[in-house]
Design an enzyme around this catalytic site. Structure first.
Site, short mmCIF file in Angstrom:
data_model
loop_
_atom_site.label_atom_id
_atom_site.label_comp_id
_atom_site.label_asym_id
_atom_site.label_seq_id
_atom_site.Cartn_x
_atom_site.Cartn_y
_atom_site.Cartn_z
N LEU A 164 24.42 92.38 181.08
CA LEU A 164 23.37 93.18 181.73
C LEU A 164 22.04 92.43 181.69
CD1 LEU A 164 24.19 96.71 180.26
CD2 LEU A 164 25.07 95.63 182.34
N ALA A 185 19.42 93.13 184.33
CA ALA A 185 18.66 93.65 185.47
C ALA A 185 17.30 94.21 185.08
CB ALA A 185 19.47 94.72 186.19
N ARG A 208 7.10 94.57 178.91
CA ARG A 208 6.31 94.26 177.71
C ARG A 208 6.11 92.76 177.47
NH1 ARG A 208 9.29 97.70 173.33
NH2 ARG A 208 10.89 97.83 174.96
N LYS A 220 12.25 88.51 181.82
CA LYS A 220 12.43 88.56 180.36
C LYS A 220 13.55 87.65 179.88
CE LYS A 220 14.36 92.16 177.95
NZ LYS A 220 14.38 93.40 177.17
N GLN A 260 21.83 95.07 191.10
CA GLN A 260 21.45 96.47 190.89
C GLN A 260 20.01 96.61 191.39
OE1 GLN A 260 20.76 97.71 186.84
NE2 GLN A 260 21.55 99.77 187.22
N GLY A 297 20.15 102.96 184.83
CA GLY A 297 20.82 103.13 183.55
C GLY A 297 21.99 102.16 183.36
N LYS A 306 6.86 53.35 179.66
CA LYS A 306 7.45 54.18 180.72
C LYS A 306 8.35 53.32 181.56
CE LYS A 306 6.19 54.60 184.73
NZ LYS A 306 5.43 54.63 185.98
N TYR A 326 0.21 49.13 176.99
CA TYR A 326 0.89 49.96 177.96
C TYR A 326 1.96 49.11 178.63
CZ TYR A 326 2.28 52.40 182.10
OH TYR A 326 3.07 52.99 183.06
N TYR A 338 0.30 49.14 189.24
CA TYR A 338 -0.09 49.83 190.48
C TYR A 338 -1.17 49.03 191.19
CZ TYR A 338 -1.30 53.90 193.36
OH TYR A 338 -1.52 54.75 194.40
C1 UD1 Z 1 20.67 100.76 174.95
C2 UD1 Z 1 21.76 101.74 174.57
C3 UD1 Z 1 21.55 102.18 173.12
C4 UD1 Z 1 21.50 100.98 172.22
C5 UD1 Z 1 20.46 99.97 172.70
C6 UD1 Z 1 20.61 98.69 171.92
C7 UD1 Z 1 22.40 102.98 176.57
C8 UD1 Z 1 22.22 104.24 177.33
N1 UD1 Z 1 21.71 102.89 175.45
O1 UD1 Z 1 19.45 101.47 174.91
O2 UD1 Z 1 22.61 103.03 172.71
O3 UD1 Z 1 21.21 101.38 170.89
O4 UD1 Z 1 20.68 99.65 174.09
O5 UD1 Z 1 19.57 97.81 172.27
O6 UD1 Z 1 23.15 102.11 176.98
N2 UD1 Z 1 19.96 97.47 182.05
C9 UD1 Z 1 20.36 97.17 183.33
N3 UD1 Z 1 20.29 98.14 184.28
C10 UD1 Z 1 19.85 99.39 184.01
C11 UD1 Z 1 19.45 99.69 182.69
C12 UD1 Z 1 19.52 98.70 181.74
O7 UD1 Z 1 20.77 96.05 183.62
O8 UD1 Z 1 19.83 100.20 184.93
C13 UD1 Z 1 20.03 96.42 181.03
C14 UD1 Z 1 18.68 96.08 180.47
O9 UD1 Z 1 18.11 94.99 181.16
C15 UD1 Z 1 19.02 95.70 179.04
C16 UD1 Z 1 20.25 96.55 178.72
O10 UD1 Z 1 20.77 96.93 179.97
O11 UD1 Z 1 19.42 94.34 178.94
C17 UD1 Z 1 19.94 97.76 177.87
O12 UD1 Z 1 19.09 98.61 178.57
P1 UD1 Z 1 17.86 99.37 177.90
O13 UD1 Z 1 17.21 100.19 178.92
O14 UD1 Z 1 17.05 98.41 177.15
O15 UD1 Z 1 18.63 100.33 176.93
P2 UD1 Z 1 18.07 100.94 175.59
O16 UD1 Z 1 17.28 102.14 175.89
O17 UD1 Z 1 17.49 99.91 174.74
#
Ligand code: UD1
Ligand code: CA
Length: 471
Positions: free
Chosen positions: A10, A12, A17, A24, A77, A82, A355, A370, A391
């Site tokens: 994952l 996306a 921050r 990131k 995505q 989520g 170089k 140099y 040069y």
């Molecule tokens: C998630 C978990 C949580 C866990 C935590 C660990 C879920 C619902 N929760 O929470 O249980 O303790 O990670 O760090 O899974 N991402 C996508 N697409 C999205 C949403 C997220 O690619 O639509 C990716 C984010 O870039 C990230 C990862 O998924 O790399 C986790 O997403 P994030 O929103 O950080 O989840 P947490 O709230 O930290």
């Protein structure tokens, strides 16, 4: 482990921050991007297929991932709705329907392939529909909590915002790394809802779905929790970077490298060292640098993508894409630019910049020089303060110094020029024309010693040495 393994990464998320124009997962520690470290761990599993979910800054993230692991399928995505939504898109993009599916995050740079492998093996051995890699921590805030019943079986994963006060006290949390039976995953993804505090499709809701269907759910704690940690801002990035470095440096010490001051020594993940290398304080070995046995690096040296030979010494130097031969000496205060190749036993000394220069076996450039776009033959010695002028205002030219040449101090070699075998150059020579082998090149007017006592208004200084009469 299952012969059919799909890994979903994952990547996306936005990473607001970080406050950065760079995505990131593309921020670097230990000489690789965060997602680069994750992909290295994934590659170690030799999976059947890899899918990366990209969204934010996917024009940067997608090509980077495919450059590192070309077989990766990219699933886009558009909107981050989520983790459940992200995984659904990944499963659709890959067409996965059997075997084991591992879901990992793209921002956990300390993750190791061995930990993923052990987790997948536990998941499969226990024949779970879904398993979570969990951790027991002192500060569970922000994570999904693992809710177990009296028998210790996992009932659910409850996210921070949806947890009751009692659930918030649970010290066992989800790392976000999950394993699935592919059939179960494919069936349950469409059934995840978004009726929760964040209005997101939570992948962790699959745990409840599995329980309701009477399937087995596993939660396997990892001892080394930091492997699952992500960096959300630059403070966490630096913390993870320091920890990664501590681990890399410690591993090299266990493998026979002497590191005098581990705290001030930085070694990238792809660096290769040999036994009995000595690294002195304040040194950075970066990129794909390789150092041979018994070499001594530092103090205060940074080398990126360099190759250092057996027994060489590099003191207070800065180098990139340079090759230093066995037993050669560099520094102190040397600047090795790309294309520098110093032969065995050679020397690049104090305040020397090089170089695109091939310096032969035992050849020496000891002081204040140099050397660019040049070839220096075996055993030649370049005089102190020599400048290779490459040069001419329009283009660059090469200089060839053949074998056994003795250069005078403060020379300028105006390229293109060839100085033949065994030739010598006088002090202060400006060499504009080729020097035939075995000859001595001198240039510049003869010396004139003038009478200091000559009256100021005297039109002609008085000659005091016979030299003057000749000119
Ligand atoms: C998630 C978990 C949580 C866990 C935590 C660990 C879920 C619902 N929760 O929470 O249980 O303790 O990670 O760090 O899974 N991402 C996508 N697409 C999205 C949403 C997220 O690619 O639509 C990716 C984010 O870039 C990230 C990862 O998924 O790399 C986790 O997403 P994030 O929103 O950080 O989840 P947490 O709230 O930290
Ligand atoms: Ca997170």
């Amino acid at each position: 482990m299952a012969s059919d393994l799909t890994v979903i990464v994952l990547a996306a998320g936005g990473g607001t921050r970080m406050k950065s124009k760079t995505a990131k997962v593309l921020h670097e520690i230990g000489g690789r991007t965060m997602v680069g470290h994750v992909l290295a761990a994934v590659r170690a599993l030799d999976p059947t297929r890899v899918v990366a979910v990209v969204g934010h800054q996917r024009e940067q993230v997608g090509p980077h991932i495919q450059a590192l692991l070309p077989e990766t399928v990219l699933a886009v995505q558009q909107e981050q709705r989520g983790t459940g939504h992200a995984v659904r898109i990944a499963v659709e993009a890959s067409g996965t329907s059997s075997g084991t599916v591992l879901v990992a995050n793209g921002d956990t740079p300390l993750l190791r392939g061995g930990s993923l492998r052990a987790f997948a093996a536990e998941h499969e051995a226990a024949q779970c529909a879904v398993s979570v890699l969990s951790g027991i921590v002192d500060e569970p805030f922000g994570y999904g909590r693992i809710v177990r019943n009296e028998e210790g079986d996992v009932e659910a994963i409850v996210e921070e915002n949806d947890a009751t006060p009692d659930q918030r006290d649970i010290p066992e949390i989800s790392s976000g790394i999950l394993a699935f039976d592919a059939e179960f995953l494919t069936e349950s993804l469409p059934r995840i809802g978004n009726d929760n505090a964040k209005g997101e499709y939570y992948l962790t809701d699959t745990v409840g779905l599995a329980r309701d269907a009477g399937l087995t759910v596993g939660a396997f704690p990892i001892d080394d929790w930091v492997q699952t940690q992500g960096a959300n801002d630059r403070v966490q990035l630096a913390d993870l970077g320091r920890e990664l470095n501590r681990r890399i440096v410690e591993q090299w010490m266990r493998d026979g490298v002497t590191v005098m001051d581990p705290e001030s020594t930085w070694i990238d993940a792809d660096v290769r060292l040999s036994p009995d290398v000595i690294v002195l304080p304040g040194s950075q070995l970066l990129g794909a640098t390789v150092v041979g046995e018994d070499a001594v690096i530092g103090p205060d040296t940074s080398l990126k993508d360099c190759e250092i030979g057996v027994g060489a010494r590099v003191v207070r130097a800065h180098g990139e894409l340079a090759v230093i031969g066995d037993g050669a000496n560099v520094g102190p205060f040397a600047y090795l630019r790309p294309g520098t190749r110093l032969g065995p036993g050679g020397k690049i000394g104090a305040f020397v910049e090089t170089k695109n220069a091939r310096i032969g076996d035992g050849a020496k450039v000891p002081h204040l020089s140099y050397v660019g776009d040049a070839e220096i033959g075996e055993g030649s010695n370049i005089g102190a303060g020599t400048i290779f002028a490459t040069y001419d205002g329009t283009s660059k030219h090469r200089t060839t110094v053949d074998k056994g040449v003795q250069g005078g101090a403060n020379n300028t070699f105006v390229a293109p020029v060839v100085i033949g075998d065994g030739a010598m150059t006088g002090g202060g020579a400006v060499v504009r024309r080729d020097v035939p082998p075995g000859t001595l090149a001198v240039s510049g007017g003869p010396q004139r010693n003038l009478d200091r006592r000559a009256p100021r208004d005297h039109p002609e200084p008085q000659p005091v040495s016979p030299d003057e009469a000749e000119s």
